[in-house]
Design a protein around this motif. Sequence first.
Motif, PDB file in Angstrom:
ATOM      1  N   MET A  82       0.831  -1.194   0.000  1.00  0.00           N
ATOM      2  CA  MET A  82       0.000   0.000   0.000  1.00  0.00           C
ATOM      3  C   MET A  82       0.875   1.258   0.000  1.00  0.00           C
ATOM      4  O   MET A  82       1.879   1.328   0.686  1.00  0.00           O
ATOM      5  N   ALA A  87      -2.672   4.834   2.284  1.00  0.00           N
ATOM      6  CA  ALA A  87      -2.851   4.495   3.702  1.00  0.00           C
ATOM      7  C   ALA A  87      -3.486   5.666   4.443  1.00  0.00           C
ATOM      8  O   ALA A  87      -4.430   5.495   5.213  1.00  0.00           O
ATOM      9  N   ILE A  88      -2.970   6.871   4.183  1.00  0.00           N
ATOM     10  CA  ILE A  88      -3.512   8.051   4.859  1.00  0.00           C
ATOM     11  C   ILE A  88      -4.977   8.242   4.487  1.00  0.00           C
ATOM     12  O   ILE A  88      -5.833   8.482   5.341  1.00  0.00           O
ATOM     13  N   LEU A  90      -7.173   6.014   3.510  1.00  0.00           N
ATOM     14  CA  LEU A  90      -8.032   5.006   4.142  1.00  0.00           C
ATOM     15  C   LEU A  90      -8.275   5.331   5.607  1.00  0.00           C
ATOM     16  O   LEU A  90      -9.395   5.213   6.104  1.00  0.00           O
ATOM     17  N   VAL A  91      -7.208   5.760   6.298  1.00  0.00           N
ATOM     18  CA  VAL A  91      -7.366   6.093   7.712  1.00  0.00           C
ATOM     19  C   VAL A  91      -8.308   7.284   7.868  1.00  0.00           C
ATOM     20  O   VAL A  91      -9.174   7.298   8.747  1.00  0.00           O
ATOM     21  N   GLU A  92      -8.143   8.285   6.996  1.00  0.00           N
ATOM     22  CA  GLU A  92      -9.024   9.446   7.076  1.00  0.00           C
ATOM     23  C   GLU A  92     -10.476   9.074   6.780  1.00  0.00           C
ATOM     24  O   GLU A  92     -11.399   9.696   7.291  1.00  0.00           O
ATOM     25  N   SER A  96      -9.737   1.331   8.786  1.00  0.00           N
ATOM     26  CA  SER A  96      -8.370   0.909   9.131  1.00  0.00           C
ATOM     27  C   SER A  96      -8.150  -0.576   8.851  1.00  0.00           C
ATOM     28  O   SER A  96      -7.129  -1.136   9.221  1.00  0.00           O
ATOM     29  N   LEU A  97      -9.102  -1.215   8.166  1.00  0.00           N
ATOM     30  CA  LEU A  97      -8.977  -2.603   7.725  1.00  0.00           C
ATOM     31  C   LEU A  97      -8.468  -3.510   8.842  1.00  0.00           C
ATOM     32  O   LEU A  97      -7.460  -4.195   8.686  1.00  0.00           O
ATOM     33  N   THR A  98      -9.169  -3.487   9.967  1.00  0.00           N
ATOM     34  CA  THR A  98      -8.664  -4.222  11.122  1.00  0.00           C
ATOM     35  C   THR A  98      -8.621  -5.733  10.892  1.00  0.00           C
ATOM     36  O   THR A  98      -7.819  -6.422  11.496  1.00  0.00           O
ATOM     37  N   GLY A  99      -9.479  -6.230  10.001  1.00  0.00           N
ATOM     38  CA  GLY A  99      -9.502  -7.671   9.788  1.00  0.00           C
ATOM     39  C   GLY A  99      -8.438  -8.168   8.810  1.00  0.00           C
ATOM     40  O   GLY A  99      -8.286  -9.366   8.616  1.00  0.00           O
ATOM     41  N   VAL A 100      -7.720  -7.232   8.221  1.00  0.00           N
ATOM     42  CA  VAL A 100      -6.771  -7.606   7.166  1.00  0.00           C
ATOM     43  C   VAL A 100      -5.362  -7.571   7.711  1.00  0.00           C
ATOM     44  O   VAL A 100      -5.004  -6.682   8.483  1.00  0.00           O
ATOM     45  N   THR A 102      -1.422  -6.942   6.943  1.00  0.00           N
ATOM     46  CA  THR A 102      -0.746  -6.083   5.966  1.00  0.00           C
ATOM     47  C   THR A 102       0.744  -6.344   5.983  1.00  0.00           C
ATOM     48  O   THR A 102       1.305  -6.793   6.984  1.00  0.00           O
ATOM     49  N   ALA A 103       1.395  -6.065   4.864  1.00  0.00           N
ATOM     50  CA  ALA A 103       2.849  -6.171   4.789  1.00  0.00           C
ATOM     51  C   ALA A 103       3.342  -5.124   3.814  1.00  0.00           C
ATOM     52  O   ALA A 103       2.583  -4.637   2.967  1.00  0.00           O
ATOM     53  N   LEU A 104       4.617  -4.780   3.955  1.00  0.00           N
ATOM     54  CA  LEU A 104       5.156  -3.685   3.145  1.00  0.00           C
ATOM     55  C   LEU A 104       5.245  -4.065   1.673  1.00  0.00           C
ATOM     56  O   LEU A 104       4.883  -3.298   0.800  1.00  0.00           O
ATOM     57  N   ARG A 108       7.531  -9.707   1.994  1.00  0.00           N
ATOM     58  CA  ARG A 108       7.105  -9.802   3.396  1.00  0.00           C
ATOM     59  C   ARG A 108       5.755 -10.507   3.507  1.00  0.00           C
ATOM     60  O   ARG A 108       5.518 -11.289   4.436  1.00  0.00           O
TER      61      ARG A 108
END
Lengths: 130, 300
Positions: A82, A87-88, A90-92, A96-100, A102-104, A108
């Motif tokens: 992402m 990312a910013i 989505l947060v705004e 915050s996709l808590t169920g997902v 994530t990796a860089l 990874r």
Amino acid sequence: MDRIPILKFGNALLVTIQVDMHDRLATALEEDLTSKIVEHNAKGVLIDISALEIVDSFIGRMLDNIAAVSRILDADTVVVGMRPAVAITLVELGLSLTGVKTALNVERGMELIKARLRTSDTDEEDDVEE
Amino acid sequence: MAANTGTVVELVGSNEQTILPEWVDLQKKAGSLQTGRISEGELLSQSREFLHLLRDGLARGGTDASNPAYGPAKQLLADISRSRALQGFSPGETATFIFSLKQPLFNTLNRNTALSPAQASELTWSVTLLLDELGIFTLEVFQKSREEVIVRQQREIAELSTPVVKLWDGVLALPLIGTLDSQRTQVVMENLLQTIVETEAQIAIIDITGVPTVDTLTAQHLLKTVAAARLMGADCIISGIRPQIAQTMVHLGVELNVVSKATLADAFAVALDRTGRAVIKLRKTAAGSDKNLKPVEKGL
């Protein structure tokens, strides 16, 4: 109507989103992915969104939905690559996709999925290539 | 009216030698030199130059300060006002420069016996209006310059106080200093996410030792940053919550659903542990010489 290809490797599925997502494409992906998870008995789903520059609330919710569906079907979802701006956003948007997971980057993300495959390997007699 | 202003021009021109010293004296009396920010010579040359430009303005533009003929005079005033704002003069001290010119001018008008009382009062009035307008202009420029200084300082503070430090391979630290408002959170977030991409970091430690207060809004901003970092595949640890702040947060009902540690050192130990590393002591050394090399205990 074009569709986003879903690749299979071992017990995991790999989705690389290379085009701008529109809503119908997203819905199609959600359906395809659900049936592929069942078809291949996949334990992990890796979604690479590094080429995605614009994410709206619909796509954000789609990612959340895919994760929820996969979880029901006993597969982990990892979203990788992402962009900071995405990312910013989505947060705004309050997603915050808590169920997902994530990796860089893909590397990874693969590690995360492999770790999951290794643990499920010990429980079940499914054979997974290294 | 033209004849009247002509009289003023003449008076200002011919009586410069009396107006100037009187004016500078008044400025000195008002304390313009006391602070030592400006020298007497400088004050004298500024005053002389302004008097010349004022005379030119009067000659070509009458007593109407909005006339373009006052352009050079206003420019000089703006320069003086701006430089005084930067030097830290108070608004009153800056305004004194122009308002203290009134008395010498009126004295000169009064000394001129050729004017009838009616003419003299009319001239006094128009000159007062002119000087008031120039004074207001000076203050406006002063205010604007001060605001520019404040904006610049804010920007510098914002830039200075949001560094992202690499502690180890894959471990970043974000020491936050100062109040977290939404604008700064944005900068912090962007910096952090960009650095995560560049260094491929897995863990980011947000240290809030330097954040004076944490209210519900600040907490929300912190959580946003944590959520954004998580979306990029990096875990966040919050460290440096001071005892009073911890208490305030509990009283306010603020919840940070994030791993938090009391000190940056503790957070770093956790980060090392998660990335499969540990700090060990190689040999026994003199007591206290390397406190920070004590081994990381299991299960921290």
